[in-house]
Design a protein around this motif. Structure first.
Motif, PDB file in Angstrom:
ATOM      1  N   UNK A  25       0.500  -1.557   0.106  1.00 19.74           N
ATOM      2  CA  UNK A  25       0.023   0.140   0.125  1.00 19.74           C
ATOM      3  C   UNK A  25       0.352   0.805   0.167  1.00 19.74           C
ATOM      4  N   UNK A  26       1.674   1.429   1.098  1.00 21.11           N
ATOM      5  CA  UNK A  26       2.756   2.511   0.445  1.00 21.11           C
ATOM      6  C   UNK A  26       3.312   2.385  -0.109  1.00 21.11           C
ATOM      7  N   UNK A  27       3.950   1.660  -1.317  1.00 23.08           N
ATOM      8  CA  UNK A  27       4.681   1.244  -2.367  1.00 23.08           C
ATOM      9  C   UNK A  27       3.463   2.192  -3.284  1.00 23.08           C
ATOM     10  N   UNK A  28       2.671   1.838  -3.188  1.00 23.12           N
ATOM     11  CA  UNK A  28       1.513   2.201  -4.350  1.00 23.12           C
ATOM     12  C   UNK A  28       1.074   3.689  -4.095  1.00 23.12           C
ATOM     13  N   UNK A  29       0.949   3.695  -2.916  1.00 22.42           N
ATOM     14  CA  UNK A  29       0.537   5.864  -3.023  1.00 22.42           C
ATOM     15  C   UNK A  29       2.104   5.922  -2.960  1.00 22.42           C
ATOM     16  N   UNK A  30       2.963   5.835  -2.623  1.00 18.40           N
ATOM     17  CA  UNK A  30       4.168   6.466  -3.873  1.00 18.40           C
ATOM     18  C   UNK A  30       4.735   6.678  -5.060  1.00 18.40           C
ATOM     19  N   UNK A  31       4.043   5.669  -5.517  1.00 18.23           N
ATOM     20  CA  UNK A  31       3.925   5.183  -6.655  1.00 18.23           C
ATOM     21  C   UNK A  31       2.828   6.496  -7.478  1.00 18.23           C
ATOM     22  N   UNK A  32       1.924   6.606  -7.216  1.00 18.87           N
ATOM     23  CA  UNK A  32       0.708   7.321  -7.677  1.00 18.87           C
ATOM     24  C   UNK A  32       0.921   8.630  -7.270  1.00 18.87           C
ATOM     25  N   UNK A  33       2.214   8.662  -6.436  1.00 24.76           N
ATOM     26  CA  UNK A  33       2.183  10.354  -6.084  1.00 24.76           C
ATOM     27  C   UNK A  33       3.521  10.722  -6.212  1.00 24.76           C
ATOM     28  N   UNK A  34       3.735   9.975  -7.297  1.00 22.52           N
ATOM     29  CA  UNK A  34       5.643   9.962  -8.304  1.00 22.52           C
ATOM     30  C   UNK A  34       4.969  10.538  -9.107  1.00 22.52           C
ATOM     31  N   UNK A  35       3.497   9.471  -9.791  1.00 24.22           N
ATOM     32  CA  UNK A  35       2.976  10.347 -11.485  1.00 24.22           C
ATOM     33  C   UNK A  35       2.207  10.694 -11.326  1.00 24.22           C
TER      34      UNK A  35
END
Length: 114
Positions: free
Chosen positions: A80-90
């Motif tokens: 979940x944390x990795x997905x949130x970071x990835x979404x923020x980067x995008x």
């Protein structure tokens, strides 16, 4: 004074192990790595007889004890944390792309090239 001599000797042993690694270039890699490990092992043994070495050993033991107390995240939390970071980067990438395009358009407009 003896502490400094022991520290210098330990440093020389590490250097000797590294030197042996390169001097034994034509021998088997196992022998070369063993020479480095023997040099480092002897240096550690000498370091443990100094007050600085004993303090470093005690610090590492305490650091390991503290690391065991850490509550590590579960697999689900990590994903979940990795997905949130990835979404923020995008999202930030798209935002900066839009800002860059707007600035490019603005500079071109000001220079009369549009």
């Amino acid at each position: 004074m003896t502490e400094k001599i022991k520290l210098a000797l330990a440093l020389l042993l590490v250097a000797a192990g590294l030197g042996a690694f390169y001097l034994l270039a034509e021998h088997a890699m196992v022998l070369r790595v063993l020479a480095v490990l023997v040099g480092i092992g002897a240096a550690v043994a000498i370091m443990l007889t100094t007050s600085m070495g004993q303090a470093a050993f005690a610090f590492s033991r305490e650091a390991l004890a503290e690391a065991r107390k850490v509550v590590w995240p579960t697999r689900k939390e990590t994903i979940q944390t990795t997905a949130a970071v990835f979404a923020l980067v995008v999202v930030m990438g798209i935002f900066l792309w839009i800002v860059d395009a707007a600035l490019l358009w603005g500079v071109q407009f000001l220079m009369g090239r549009s």
